[in-house]
Enzyme design. Sequence first.
Site, short mmCIF file in Angstrom:
data_model
loop_
_atom_site.label_atom_id
_atom_site.label_comp_id
_atom_site.label_asym_id
_atom_site.label_seq_id
_atom_site.Cartn_x
_atom_site.Cartn_y
_atom_site.Cartn_z
CB SER A 181 -28.75 -11.44 19.06
OG SER A 181 -29.74 -11.13 18.10
CG HIS A 209 -24.61 -12.14 20.80
ND1 HIS A 209 -24.86 -11.43 21.95
CD2 HIS A 209 -25.33 -11.55 19.82
CE1 HIS A 209 -25.72 -10.46 21.68
NE2 HIS A 209 -26.02 -10.51 20.40
CE LYS A 241 -24.39 -6.94 21.43
NZ LYS A 241 -24.87 -6.94 20.06
C1 LIG Z 1 -25.65 -6.08 19.25
C2 LIG Z 1 -25.59 -6.56 17.86
C3 LIG Z 1 -25.25 -5.70 16.82
C4 LIG Z 1 -25.12 -4.23 17.02
O1 LIG Z 1 -23.93 -3.90 17.62
P1 LIG Z 1 -23.80 -2.46 18.29
O2 LIG Z 1 -22.36 -2.24 18.44
O3 LIG Z 1 -24.53 -2.56 19.59
O4 LIG Z 1 -24.47 -1.49 17.37
C5 LIG Z 1 -25.09 -6.23 15.57
N1 LIG Z 1 -25.28 -7.55 15.34
C6 LIG Z 1 -25.65 -8.39 16.31
C7 LIG Z 1 -25.86 -9.84 15.99
C8 LIG Z 1 -25.82 -7.93 17.61
O5 LIG Z 1 -26.21 -8.74 18.56
#
Ligand SMILES: *Cc1c(COP(=O)(O)O)cnc(C)c1O
Length: 390
Positions: A181, A209, A241
Amino acid sequence: MPAAPSAFEVVLADLDEQGLRRRRRSVRRLSHDTAEIELDGTRCIDFCSNDYLGLSAHPRVTEAFIEAARLHGVGARASHLITGHQGEHDALEEELAAFTGRERVLLFSTGYMANLGLGTALVRKGGAVFGDRLNHASLIDAGRIARAAIEHYPHGDAATLERQLAAQTPGALVLTDGVFSMDGDLAPLPAIASACARHGAFLAVDDAHGLGVLGETGAGTLEHFGLTAREVPALVGTLGKAFGSFGAFVAGDADLVETLIQRARTYIYTTALPVAVAAATRAALAVSISESWRRTRVLSLTRRFRKLGAEAGLPLADSETPIQPILLGTADAAVTASARLLERGHYVAAIRPPTVPAGSSRLRIALSAAHRDADVESLVTCLAEILNGK
Ligand SMILES: *Cc1c(COP(=O)(O)O)cnc(C)c1O
């Protein structure tokens, strides 16, 4: 006599001194289909959000949300195992299972909770968990909450993981991001999956992602590498996302999902995702498929950013995804560059420890199908000027 500083004041003063105090900003979107925002009242282009396909305010997605809220209200009123689970949740789970090529999917309220749920459901106290050193905080916490014996291997180092697994009885859990990330690079999943297969370890990939962005149909990093459900038995996806919505899921076979329903504490003991969120996510999934140009667009903008950035001599990282870090070293350098970019109308957040290792503070640029060519061009021009001290 002045009062002694409280324990909180000491902690906060320490963060200030190290330049690590985090600050919230208040954002207002200025348009549905561009990345223009107002940040604490200042107009700028947003290069920080994870809205890779530009779906978070797509008319079909918002309409689905409003329509479902009219029919079903706002709150789900209870957990999934009581009365919170409804038809829209079932439909979304089935569509996500088809999209990811898995037998079943289980929705969670957030990605953070999905990962903690995997930890609580699959690992017993003292059980072996292995993870990449740069894994997302929620994967690290998944091991912690299970009180597992956690070992981290160096970033992307499948050979070290293989040695660690070889020294272990079968049954370990291996956790990795698909796309990292803060770095935007991919985990070496084919090598990790075969190490897991050789040593009887269970592999879970968090593709927060990659989902919607990578692979021939947008099914993510596993599709990019051509890996099957047999090779990667658990896939975590987030819906906040690329799908521009909210929530998350774990995809796998029917037994995995049934085990999570029985044992994942973050599934059992929390209110279900609002039905309207599930309906909006179904619309977003459908749009991501019917408007596949969005995926092509964000990837072509990424290549354009990298070409212009290389020409301008920017310190680009080894990432082909819409996450493009610019490594600057100290927290101070990253914070200063971020502030100077904002003065020129571009918002790129500075990422500092503990989110990234000390000495690797950076600007993290996230590109979106909602960016215009001109947004990316002026970002590169300003970055080059700022980093060259102009
Ligand atoms: C954003 C993210 C999460 C968390 O997801 P949310 O739905 O925002 O809690 C988990 N793992 C990774 C790799 C992320 O980038």
